[in-house]
Motif scaffolding. Structure first.
Motif, PDB file in Angstrom:
ATOM      1  N   TYR A  31       0.910  -1.121   0.084  1.00 16.35           N
ATOM      2  CA  TYR A  31      -0.104  -0.006   0.159  1.00 16.35           C
ATOM      3  C   TYR A  31       0.848   1.278   0.004  1.00 16.35           C
ATOM      4  O   TYR A  31       0.368   2.501   0.143  1.00 16.35           O
ATOM      5  CB  TYR A  31      -0.776  -0.069   1.380  1.00 16.35           C
ATOM      6  CG  TYR A  31      -1.852  -1.102   1.122  1.00 16.35           C
ATOM      7  CD1 TYR A  31      -2.918  -1.277   0.326  1.00 16.35           C
ATOM      8  CD2 TYR A  31      -1.693  -2.317   1.990  1.00 16.35           C
ATOM      9  CE1 TYR A  31      -3.874  -2.110   0.142  1.00 16.35           C
ATOM     10  CE2 TYR A  31      -2.486  -3.293   2.078  1.00 16.35           C
ATOM     11  CZ  TYR A  31      -3.909  -3.142   1.239  1.00 16.35           C
ATOM     12  OH  TYR A  31      -4.495  -4.150   1.159  1.00 16.35           O
ATOM     13  N   ASP A  33       2.990   4.195  -1.586  1.00 16.10           N
ATOM     14  CA  ASP A  33       2.803   4.997  -2.832  1.00 16.10           C
ATOM     15  C   ASP A  33       3.901   6.124  -2.631  1.00 16.10           C
ATOM     16  O   ASP A  33       3.409   7.205  -2.137  1.00 16.10           O
ATOM     17  CB  ASP A  33       1.597   5.460  -3.108  1.00 16.10           C
ATOM     18  CG  ASP A  33       1.544   5.871  -4.748  1.00 16.10           C
ATOM     19  OD1 ASP A  33       2.455   5.815  -5.161  1.00 16.10           O
ATOM     20  OD2 ASP A  33       0.422   6.312  -4.893  1.00 16.10           O
ATOM     21  N   ASP A  35       5.222   8.394  -4.587  1.00 14.42           N
ATOM     22  CA  ASP A  35       4.986   9.614  -5.171  1.00 14.42           C
ATOM     23  C   ASP A  35       3.485  10.124  -4.663  1.00 14.42           C
ATOM     24  O   ASP A  35       3.503  11.432  -4.565  1.00 14.42           O
ATOM     25  CB  ASP A  35       4.892   9.670  -6.709  1.00 14.42           C
ATOM     26  CG  ASP A  35       6.187   9.286  -7.149  1.00 14.42           C
ATOM     27  OD1 ASP A  35       7.160   9.903  -6.507  1.00 14.42           O
ATOM     28  OD2 ASP A  35       6.266   8.534  -8.520  1.00 14.42           O
ATOM     29  N   GLY A  36       2.593   9.206  -4.711  1.00 12.57           N
ATOM     30  CA  GLY A  36       1.199   9.657  -4.194  1.00 12.57           C
ATOM     31  C   GLY A  36       0.617  10.285  -5.440  1.00 12.57           C
ATOM     32  O   GLY A  36       1.013  10.903  -6.537  1.00 12.57           O
ATOM     33  N   ASP A  37      -0.852  10.232  -5.465  1.00 10.45           N
ATOM     34  CA  ASP A  37      -1.545  10.897  -6.460  1.00 10.45           C
ATOM     35  C   ASP A  37      -1.516  12.234  -6.397  1.00 10.45           C
ATOM     36  O   ASP A  37      -1.670  13.209  -7.545  1.00 10.45           O
ATOM     37  CB  ASP A  37      -3.089  10.289  -6.286  1.00 10.45           C
ATOM     38  CG  ASP A  37      -3.308   9.135  -6.350  1.00 10.45           C
ATOM     39  OD1 ASP A  37      -2.444   8.517  -7.363  1.00 10.45           O
ATOM     40  OD2 ASP A  37      -4.207   8.439  -5.709  1.00 10.45           O
ATOM     41  N   SER A  38      -1.169  12.951  -5.380  1.00 10.35           N
ATOM     42  CA  SER A  38      -1.463  14.306  -5.408  1.00 10.35           C
ATOM     43  C   SER A  38      -0.045  14.849  -6.089  1.00 10.35           C
ATOM     44  O   SER A  38      -0.008  15.753  -6.817  1.00 10.35           O
ATOM     45  CB  SER A  38      -1.203  15.124  -4.063  1.00 10.35           C
ATOM     46  OG  SER A  38      -0.308  14.396  -3.287  1.00 10.35           O
ATOM     47  N   ARG A  40       1.682  12.855  -8.526  1.00 13.91           N
ATOM     48  CA  ARG A  40       1.794  12.308  -9.808  1.00 13.91           C
ATOM     49  C   ARG A  40       0.948  13.273 -10.712  1.00 13.91           C
ATOM     50  O   ARG A  40       1.085  13.140 -11.943  1.00 13.91           O
ATOM     51  CB  ARG A  40       1.186  10.842  -9.751  1.00 13.91           C
ATOM     52  CG  ARG A  40       1.380  10.237 -10.889  1.00 13.91           C
ATOM     53  CD  ARG A  40       0.958   8.720 -10.867  1.00 13.91           C
ATOM     54  NE  ARG A  40       1.411   7.989  -9.669  1.00 13.91           N
ATOM     55  CZ  ARG A  40       0.887   7.414  -8.755  1.00 13.91           C
ATOM     56  NH1 ARG A  40      -0.494   7.606  -8.639  1.00 13.91           N
ATOM     57  NH2 ARG A  40       1.443   6.870  -7.691  1.00 13.91           N
ATOM     58  N   ILE A  41      -0.086  13.927 -10.205  1.00 14.17           N
ATOM     59  CA  ILE A  41      -1.144  14.805 -11.092  1.00 14.17           C
ATOM     60  C   ILE A  41      -0.286  15.673 -11.736  1.00 14.17           C
ATOM     61  O   ILE A  41      -0.520  16.290 -12.728  1.00 14.17           O
ATOM     62  CB  ILE A  41      -2.093  15.009 -10.519  1.00 14.17           C
ATOM     63  CG1 ILE A  41      -3.448  15.208 -11.667  1.00 14.17           C
ATOM     64  CG2 ILE A  41      -1.975  15.967  -9.533  1.00 14.17           C
ATOM     65  CD1 ILE A  41      -4.576  15.555 -11.135  1.00 14.17           C
ATOM     66  N   ARG A  43       3.086  15.895 -12.767  1.00 14.97           N
ATOM     67  CA  ARG A  43       4.061  15.437 -13.721  1.00 14.97           C
ATOM     68  C   ARG A  43       3.613  15.532 -15.039  1.00 14.97           C
ATOM     69  O   ARG A  43       2.332  15.253 -15.319  1.00 14.97           O
ATOM     70  CB  ARG A  43       4.454  14.171 -13.263  1.00 14.97           C
ATOM     71  CG  ARG A  43       5.106  13.974 -12.000  1.00 14.97           C
ATOM     72  CD  ARG A  43       5.461  12.816 -11.481  1.00 14.97           C
ATOM     73  NE  ARG A  43       6.504  12.166 -12.289  1.00 14.97           N
ATOM     74  CZ  ARG A  43       6.985  10.811 -12.172  1.00 14.97           C
ATOM     75  NH1 ARG A  43       6.674   9.930 -10.911  1.00 14.97           N
ATOM     76  NH2 ARG A  43       7.821  10.472 -13.018  1.00 14.97           N
ATOM     77  N   TYR A  46       3.059  11.883 -17.626  1.00 13.38           N
ATOM     78  CA  TYR A  46       1.882  11.107 -17.794  1.00 13.38           C
ATOM     79  C   TYR A  46       0.724  12.033 -18.342  1.00 13.38           C
ATOM     80  O   TYR A  46       0.397  13.044 -17.870  1.00 13.38           O
ATOM     81  CB  TYR A  46       1.153  10.834 -16.076  1.00 13.38           C
ATOM     82  CG  TYR A  46       2.030  10.064 -15.547  1.00 13.38           C
ATOM     83  CD1 TYR A  46       2.081   8.526 -15.827  1.00 13.38           C
ATOM     84  CD2 TYR A  46       2.828  10.583 -14.338  1.00 13.38           C
ATOM     85  CE1 TYR A  46       2.824   7.784 -15.028  1.00 13.38           C
ATOM     86  CE2 TYR A  46       3.572   9.625 -13.855  1.00 13.38           C
ATOM     87  CZ  TYR A  46       3.551   8.231 -13.870  1.00 13.38           C
ATOM     88  OH  TYR A  46       4.415   7.282 -13.350  1.00 13.38           O
ATOM     89  N   ASP A  48      -2.488  12.088 -21.098  1.00 12.09           N
ATOM     90  CA  ASP A  48      -3.851  11.371 -21.652  1.00 12.09           C
ATOM     91  C   ASP A  48      -4.018  11.317 -23.166  1.00 12.09           C
ATOM     92  O   ASP A  48      -4.706  10.589 -23.494  1.00 12.09           O
ATOM     93  CB  ASP A  48      -4.930  12.199 -20.903  1.00 12.09           C
ATOM     94  CG  ASP A  48      -5.229  11.808 -19.421  1.00 12.09           C
ATOM     95  OD1 ASP A  48      -4.831  10.954 -19.265  1.00 12.09           O
ATOM     96  OD2 ASP A  48      -6.116  12.605 -18.908  1.00 12.09           O
TER      97      ASP A  48
END
Length: 52
Positions: A31, A33, A35-38, A40-41, A43, A46, A48
Motif C-alpha cells: 500500500y 505509494d 509519489d502519491g496521487d497528489s 503524480r498529477i 508530472r 503522464y 492522456d
C-alpha cells in the motif's frame, strides 16, 4: 440448528484467512505509494493524449 456447527467455524476460518491476508499485504508494503496521487498529477510525463 446443526448447520450452525458447520457455518460458524467456516465463517471464523474465512475471516481469519482474510485478516491474515490483509496483515500480510500491510507488512509487504503493497500500500506504499512514494509519489502519491497528489504529486503524480503534476508530472508532465503522464499524459492522456495518445502517442503520435
Amino acid at each position: 440448528m446443526d448447520v450452525l456447527f458447520y457455518l460458524i467455524p467456516v465463517s471464523l476460518t474465512l475471516g481469519a484467512v482474510g485478516l491474515i491476508a490483509f496483515i500480510w499485504t500491510l507488512r509487504s508494503d503493497q500500500y506504499d505509494d512514494p509519489d502519491g496521487d497528489s504529486a503524480r498529477i503534476l508530472r508532465d510525463d503522464y499524459d492522456d493524449h495518445p502517442a503520435g
